[in-house]
Scaffold this motif. Sequence first.
Motif, PDB file in Angstrom:
ATOM      1  N   THR A  45       0.834  -1.206   0.000  1.00 47.99           N
ATOM      2  CA  THR A  45       0.000   0.000   0.000  1.00 47.99           C
ATOM      3  C   THR A  45       0.871   1.260   0.000  1.00 47.99           C
ATOM      4  OG1 THR A  45      -1.803  -1.139   1.121  1.00 47.99           O
ATOM      5  CG2 THR A  45      -1.788   1.262   1.263  1.00 47.99           C
ATOM      6  N   ALA A  46       1.890   1.271   0.845  1.00 44.35           N
ATOM      7  CA  ALA A  46       2.813   2.414   0.891  1.00 44.35           C
ATOM      8  C   ALA A  46       3.532   2.565  -0.446  1.00 44.35           C
ATOM      9  CB  ALA A  46       3.820   2.238   2.022  1.00 44.35           C
ATOM     10  N   PHE A  47       3.939   1.457  -1.030  1.00 44.44           N
ATOM     11  CA  PHE A  47       4.606   1.477  -2.328  1.00 44.44           C
ATOM     12  C   PHE A  47       3.686   2.072  -3.395  1.00 44.44           C
ATOM     13  CE2 PHE A  47       4.811  -0.906  -6.364  1.00 44.44           C
ATOM     14  CZ  PHE A  47       6.009  -0.403  -6.856  1.00 44.44           C
ATOM     15  N   GLN A  48       2.431   1.662  -3.399  1.00 41.49           N
ATOM     16  CA  GLN A  48       1.479   2.184  -4.382  1.00 41.49           C
ATOM     17  C   GLN A  48       1.294   3.691  -4.229  1.00 41.49           C
ATOM     18  OE1 GLN A  48      -1.820  -0.552  -3.459  1.00 41.49           O
ATOM     19  NE2 GLN A  48      -1.837  -0.997  -5.659  1.00 41.49           N
ATOM     20  N   GLN A  49       1.196   4.141  -2.990  1.00 43.23           N
ATOM     21  CA  GLN A  49       0.932   5.559  -2.742  1.00 43.23           C
ATOM     22  C   GLN A  49       2.164   6.434  -2.906  1.00 43.23           C
ATOM     23  OE1 GLN A  49      -0.695   5.316   1.229  1.00 43.23           O
ATOM     24  NE2 GLN A  49      -2.794   5.251   0.457  1.00 43.23           N
ATOM     25  N   TYR A  50       3.307   5.959  -2.395  1.00 40.08           N
ATOM     26  CA  TYR A  50       4.485   6.830  -2.312  1.00 40.08           C
ATOM     27  C   TYR A  50       5.768   6.190  -2.833  1.00 40.08           C
ATOM     28  CZ  TYR A  50       1.362   9.433   0.717  1.00 40.08           C
ATOM     29  OH  TYR A  50       0.289  10.126   1.210  1.00 40.08           O
ATOM     30  N   GLY A  51       5.659   5.190  -3.674  1.00 43.32           N
ATOM     31  CA  GLY A  51       6.845   4.533  -4.209  1.00 43.32           C
ATOM     32  C   GLY A  51       7.808   5.501  -4.862  1.00 43.32           C
ATOM     33  N   HIS A  52       7.285   6.567  -5.424  1.00 48.24           N
ATOM     34  CA  HIS A  52       8.119   7.582  -6.087  1.00 48.24           C
ATOM     35  C   HIS A  52       8.933   8.404  -5.087  1.00 48.24           C
ATOM     36  CE1 HIS A  52       4.347   9.548  -5.013  1.00 48.24           C
ATOM     37  NE2 HIS A  52       4.983  10.705  -5.061  1.00 48.24           N
ATOM     38  N   CYS A  53       8.665   8.248  -3.812  1.00 45.54           N
ATOM     39  CA  CYS A  53       9.368   9.030  -2.779  1.00 45.54           C
ATOM     40  C   CYS A  53      10.412   8.226  -2.012  1.00 45.54           C
ATOM     41  CB  CYS A  53       8.362   9.588  -1.777  1.00 45.54           C
ATOM     42  SG  CYS A  53       7.282  10.853  -2.458  1.00 45.54           S
ATOM     43  N   TYR A  54      10.437   6.923  -2.194  1.00 41.78           N
ATOM     44  CA  TYR A  54      11.328   6.107  -1.378  1.00 41.78           C
ATOM     45  C   TYR A  54      12.739   6.034  -1.960  1.00 41.78           C
ATOM     46  CZ  TYR A  54       7.372   4.858   1.497  1.00 41.78           C
ATOM     47  OH  TYR A  54       6.303   4.916   2.360  1.00 41.78           O
ATOM     48  N   ASP A  55      13.416   7.164  -1.879  1.00 44.92           N
ATOM     49  CA  ASP A  55      14.819   7.289  -2.266  1.00 44.92           C
ATOM     50  C   ASP A  55      15.544   8.019  -1.150  1.00 44.92           C
ATOM     51  OD1 ASP A  55      14.849   6.092  -4.814  1.00 44.92           O
ATOM     52  OD2 ASP A  55      14.032   7.892  -5.737  1.00 44.92           O
ATOM     53  N   GLY A  56      16.848   7.977  -1.190  1.00 45.64           N
ATOM     54  CA  GLY A  56      17.644   8.730  -0.223  1.00 45.64           C
ATOM     55  C   GLY A  56      17.381   8.323   1.208  1.00 45.64           C
ATOM     56  N   PRO A  57      17.303   9.300   2.107  1.00 47.03           N
ATOM     57  CA  PRO A  57      17.153   9.002   3.540  1.00 47.03           C
ATOM     58  C   PRO A  57      15.882   8.210   3.868  1.00 47.03           C
ATOM     59  CG  PRO A  57      17.694  11.320   3.215  1.00 47.03           C
ATOM     60  CD  PRO A  57      17.435  10.720   1.864  1.00 47.03           C
ATOM     61  N   ILE A  58      14.804   8.448   3.149  1.00 45.88           N
ATOM     62  CA  ILE A  58      13.558   7.726   3.414  1.00 45.88           C
ATOM     63  C   ILE A  58      13.746   6.241   3.098  1.00 45.88           C
ATOM     64  CG2 ILE A  58      11.119   7.494   2.807  1.00 45.88           C
ATOM     65  CD1 ILE A  58      11.103  10.480   2.173  1.00 45.88           C
ATOM     66  N   ALA A  59      14.548   5.942   2.095  1.00 44.26           N
ATOM     67  CA  ALA A  59      14.762   4.549   1.691  1.00 44.26           C
ATOM     68  C   ALA A  59      15.434   3.732   2.791  1.00 44.26           C
ATOM     69  CB  ALA A  59      15.598   4.500   0.420  1.00 44.26           C
ATOM     70  N   GLU A  60      16.249   4.355   3.628  1.00 42.82           N
ATOM     71  CA  GLU A  60      16.901   3.604   4.707  1.00 42.82           C
ATOM     72  C   GLU A  60      15.869   3.004   5.658  1.00 42.82           C
ATOM     73  OE1 GLU A  60      20.230   5.447   6.657  1.00 42.82           O
ATOM     74  OE2 GLU A  60      20.875   6.345   4.767  1.00 42.82           O
ATOM     75  N   GLY A  61      14.828   3.750   5.968  1.00 42.93           N
ATOM     76  CA  GLY A  61      13.764   3.220   6.818  1.00 42.93           C
ATOM     77  C   GLY A  61      13.037   2.072   6.153  1.00 42.93           C
ATOM     78  N   VAL A  62      12.839   2.178   4.851  1.00 42.92           N
ATOM     79  CA  VAL A  62      12.180   1.111   4.104  1.00 42.92           C
ATOM     80  C   VAL A  62      13.066  -0.136   4.102  1.00 42.92           C
ATOM     81  CG1 VAL A  62      11.260   0.408   1.860  1.00 42.92           C
ATOM     82  CG2 VAL A  62      10.891   2.737   2.677  1.00 42.92           C
ATOM     83  N   THR A  63      14.354   0.051   3.924  1.00 42.85           N
ATOM     84  CA  THR A  63      15.288  -1.076   3.952  1.00 42.85           C
ATOM     85  C   THR A  63      15.176  -1.829   5.273  1.00 42.85           C
ATOM     86  OG1 THR A  63      16.820  -0.081   2.398  1.00 42.85           O
ATOM     87  CG2 THR A  63      17.748  -1.689   3.932  1.00 42.85           C
ATOM     88  N   ASP A  64      15.153  -1.086   6.366  1.00 44.85           N
ATOM     89  CA  ASP A  64      15.000  -1.733   7.674  1.00 44.85           C
ATOM     90  C   ASP A  64      13.715  -2.558   7.730  1.00 44.85           C
ATOM     91  OD1 ASP A  64      17.364  -0.630   8.584  1.00 44.85           O
ATOM     92  OD2 ASP A  64      16.383   1.031   9.638  1.00 44.85           O
ATOM     93  N   LYS A  65      12.639  -2.009   7.217  1.00 43.90           N
ATOM     94  CA  LYS A  65      11.344  -2.696   7.268  1.00 43.90           C
ATOM     95  C   LYS A  65      11.320  -3.933   6.367  1.00 43.90           C
ATOM     96  CE  LYS A  65       9.265  -0.029  10.179  1.00 43.90           C
ATOM     97  NZ  LYS A  65       8.748  -0.510  11.453  1.00 43.90           N
TER      98      LYS A  65
END
Length: 136
Positions: A45-65
């Motif tokens: 769901t997060a990917f569908q809504q904001y996949g275009h934003c998951y780069d840089g510092p935000i991506a580190e949190g996604v990596t952890d998840k």
Amino acid sequence: MKRTVATTLFLLLAHSASAKECPRSDAIAAERLTDSMTSWRAMYTAFQQYGHCYDGPIAEGVTDKVVHLLATNWETLGQAQQFIAEDPSFQTFVIRNIDITAATPELDRVVYLATHRCPKSASDLCKQIAGAAGER
């Protein structure tokens, strides 16, 4: 020479036209939503809504998840496969977010699970997961 310059210019313009910008408000919402990525459904769901934003510092949190979800809930990999079947770009997102910024013990566990406990239906996905997790 003119053809090379024209081709390069075309490729640059095509890339910038296809890349979706991430407004500040979306980046903030994406970062907040990262905390709720505790299941494949929530992550998709997060990917569908904001996949275009998951780069840089935000991506580190996604990596952890992503890595944590794989390491602690491996038995739910089938759910990830369902979302990947629906939208193959989700697989790219998941694999891209498996990297060395995650906790080493969890990465080690992901490599083990992907190489020793992979469901037969996910063999290609497991190879990609193991490869991404093992690149250190």
